[in-house]
Design a protein around this motif. Sequence first.
Motif, PDB file in Angstrom:
ATOM      1  N   UNK A 149       0.850  -1.186   0.000  1.00  0.00           N
ATOM      2  CA  UNK A 149       0.000   0.000   0.000  1.00  0.00           C
ATOM      3  C   UNK A 149       0.888   1.240   0.000  1.00  0.00           C
ATOM      4  N   UNK A 150       0.685   2.082  -0.999  1.00  0.00           N
ATOM      5  CA  UNK A 150       1.383   3.369  -1.079  1.00  0.00           C
ATOM      6  C   UNK A 150       0.395   4.497  -0.819  1.00  0.00           C
ATOM      7  N   UNK A 151       0.746   5.402   0.087  1.00  0.00           N
ATOM      8  CA  UNK A 151      -0.027   6.628   0.265  1.00  0.00           C
ATOM      9  C   UNK A 151       0.609   7.700  -0.596  1.00  0.00           C
ATOM     10  N   UNK A 152      -0.127   8.173  -1.591  1.00  0.00           N
ATOM     11  CA  UNK A 152       0.355   9.202  -2.506  1.00  0.00           C
ATOM     12  C   UNK A 152      -0.041  10.560  -1.939  1.00  0.00           C
ATOM     13  N   UNK A 153       0.940  11.274  -1.403  1.00  0.00           N
ATOM     14  CA  UNK A 153       0.688  12.497  -0.643  1.00  0.00           C
ATOM     15  C   UNK A 153       1.308  13.674  -1.384  1.00  0.00           C
ATOM     16  N   UNK A 154       0.482  14.598  -1.808  1.00  0.00           N
ATOM     17  CA  UNK A 154       0.949  15.729  -2.616  1.00  0.00           C
ATOM     18  C   UNK A 154       1.869  16.662  -1.831  1.00  0.00           C
ATOM     19  N   UNK A 155       1.632  16.804  -0.536  1.00  0.00           N
ATOM     20  CA  UNK A 155       2.414  17.738   0.278  1.00  0.00           C
ATOM     21  C   UNK A 155       3.850  17.249   0.507  1.00  0.00           C
ATOM     22  N   UNK A 156       4.733  18.207   0.730  1.00  0.00           N
ATOM     23  CA  UNK A 156       6.124  17.870   1.016  1.00  0.00           C
ATOM     24  C   UNK A 156       6.279  17.374   2.459  1.00  0.00           C
ATOM     25  N   UNK A 157       5.366  17.804   3.347  1.00  0.00           N
ATOM     26  CA  UNK A 157       5.401  17.397   4.745  1.00  0.00           C
ATOM     27  C   UNK A 157       4.002  16.958   5.181  1.00  0.00           C
TER      28      UNK A 157
END
Length: 484
Positions: free
Chosen positions: A247-255
Motif C-alpha cells: 500500500x502506497x499513500x500518494x501524498x501531494x504535500x512535502x510534509x
Amino acid sequence: MTYAADGLAALEAQLQQDLEYLELPAKSWVPERTQDGAPVRDVVVIGAGMCGLAAVAKLQFTGISNVVAYDAAPAGLEGPWVTFARMETLRSPKSLHGPALGMAQLTFRAWFTAQWGKEAWQELDKIPKAQWMDYLIWYRKVLNLPVRNNVRINNIAFADDLIALDLSGAETGRIYTRRLVLATGRSGLGGFAVPDFLQGISRQFWAHSADDIDFSALKGKRIAVIGAGASSMDNAATALEHGAGAVDLLIRRKQMPRINKMTGIGSQGVVHGMHHLPDAWKWKFVDYTATTQTPPPRSSTLRVSRHANARFLLDCGINAVKEEADGLLIETTQGPFCYDFLIAATGFSNDFHGRPEFAAIAPHIRSWRDGRYQPEMGAPRPGLLEAPDLGPAFEFRELTPGACPLLAHIHCFNDAAMLTHGKVSGDIPAVSAGAERLVRGITASLFAEDVEQHYANLQAFDTPELQGDEWVDSTPLLNQENAQ
C-alpha cells in the motif's frame, strides 16, 4: 469490563425523571394542517445519523411534535460509524457531550458509566466507533424518536405553501411538510469529490474512501491511496489488515500536516461566535484551516506505518491516471507507478446539482460564489465557493429573490453549512449547539406563519381562573357612605 444492565435501567429512569421535571417534551403548539385529505408534517428530517437525531429530539423538546426522520439505511447503520468510517476509535475526546442537548443523563459518559462503571471510564482512552453507534441507537430508543428506516427521498417539490416529498422503499408515495431539514452528514448536498484524473477510469480499478469496498478482494494486490487525512490512513490500514500486498499513500504535500489548528482554539466562543463574524473573517478561518490541513490521528497513522509493506510517498502529486488491461498506471511527480487498485480519499463536494432528488431546488440555491465571496477575502478556493449561503437558522437563500420563496423552509443542517455557521452541524463537539440554533429558527418561523391562528386562540380562550365568589364588590357600600 463487567456489564451492569441494572445500571442502564437506573440511568433511563433518572433521565425520564429529569425530562418530567423540565416539562420535556413541551406541549404541542403547532396547529394541525392537511393537504389533499392527508395530514401535513410540521418538519421532516432527512437523515437519522447523529445530527438528524439531535434535530428531531430538540424539535420534540420544543413542542414541535408532528415530526419524522427518514433514513435510507437500515436501522443501526445510519451515518458513517459502522459503514464507511474505517477508523478504530473516534478522534474526539471521550468527554464531549455531543448530542446530549444539555442533559447530563443523555451523554455518552452517563451511558457508558451506567453499564461499565467509573473505573472503566477512567481506563477508556478513545471511544470505539462501534460503541459510539451503540450509544446513538440507545439515544434514539430512550427518547422514542420517530425514525423511519429504509426510506429514500427521490424528489423534493413544492405544492402551494408546502414542501412535497416523494418517497420510495419501506414507505412510498408523496407526503407534505411545512419545513424540511437536510441532515445528510458529511456528503452534505453533493457527494463524493472525484479528481479530474479519475474521470473515465473504470470503477473496476478504483473506489472512493466512502464506498462499500470489498477489502478481502484486495488481498495480495498493489494498492494506492490518495491523501494524508484521516480517511486515507483508515482505508490504507484496513487494506493492509486484509492482506494487501503493498500500500502506497500518494501524498501531494512535502510534509505531513501535524497540528490540528481548530482543536487548539476550540471554545464556546468559537461555537457561538463564529456565525456572527463578518464574511471575511469566516472565510479567513476556514481557508486557513483548509490550507494547513487537519492531520490524521496519531493512532491511525501508526496503524499504517507498523506494516512493513506500507509506504508514505511525500511530494507525490498525481499528473495522470491511465487504465491498463490489468490495473492502473499512475504518473506522479515522483515518477510512474503501477497499481492494481486505487482508493481516493478525496472528501466530499457541495455541488448539489449532481443529486437528482435536489433537481427542483438546486438552480435556486445561492452559494458563496454568488456575491458573498469577495476577492479581497483571499484565494477563490473552489470547495468554499460552492458552499451554500445560509440564513441564521441554516435555511437556504435564493439565488434570485422571489424565484423560489419556499427555499427558506429548507434547512441545510449538515457539513455543507460549515462556512456560514461554523462546525456545529457535522462533528460531535458542537452538535447540540447547532440543533438549538436550528430549532430556535424553525420555532420562530412556524409561530410567525400561524400568528393569526395563535391570536384567534388567544381571543377564544375562556377558561376562568376566578369563579366570581372570591371577593365582594364594596363599591355600592362606598357610594352609600359617600351619599351620607
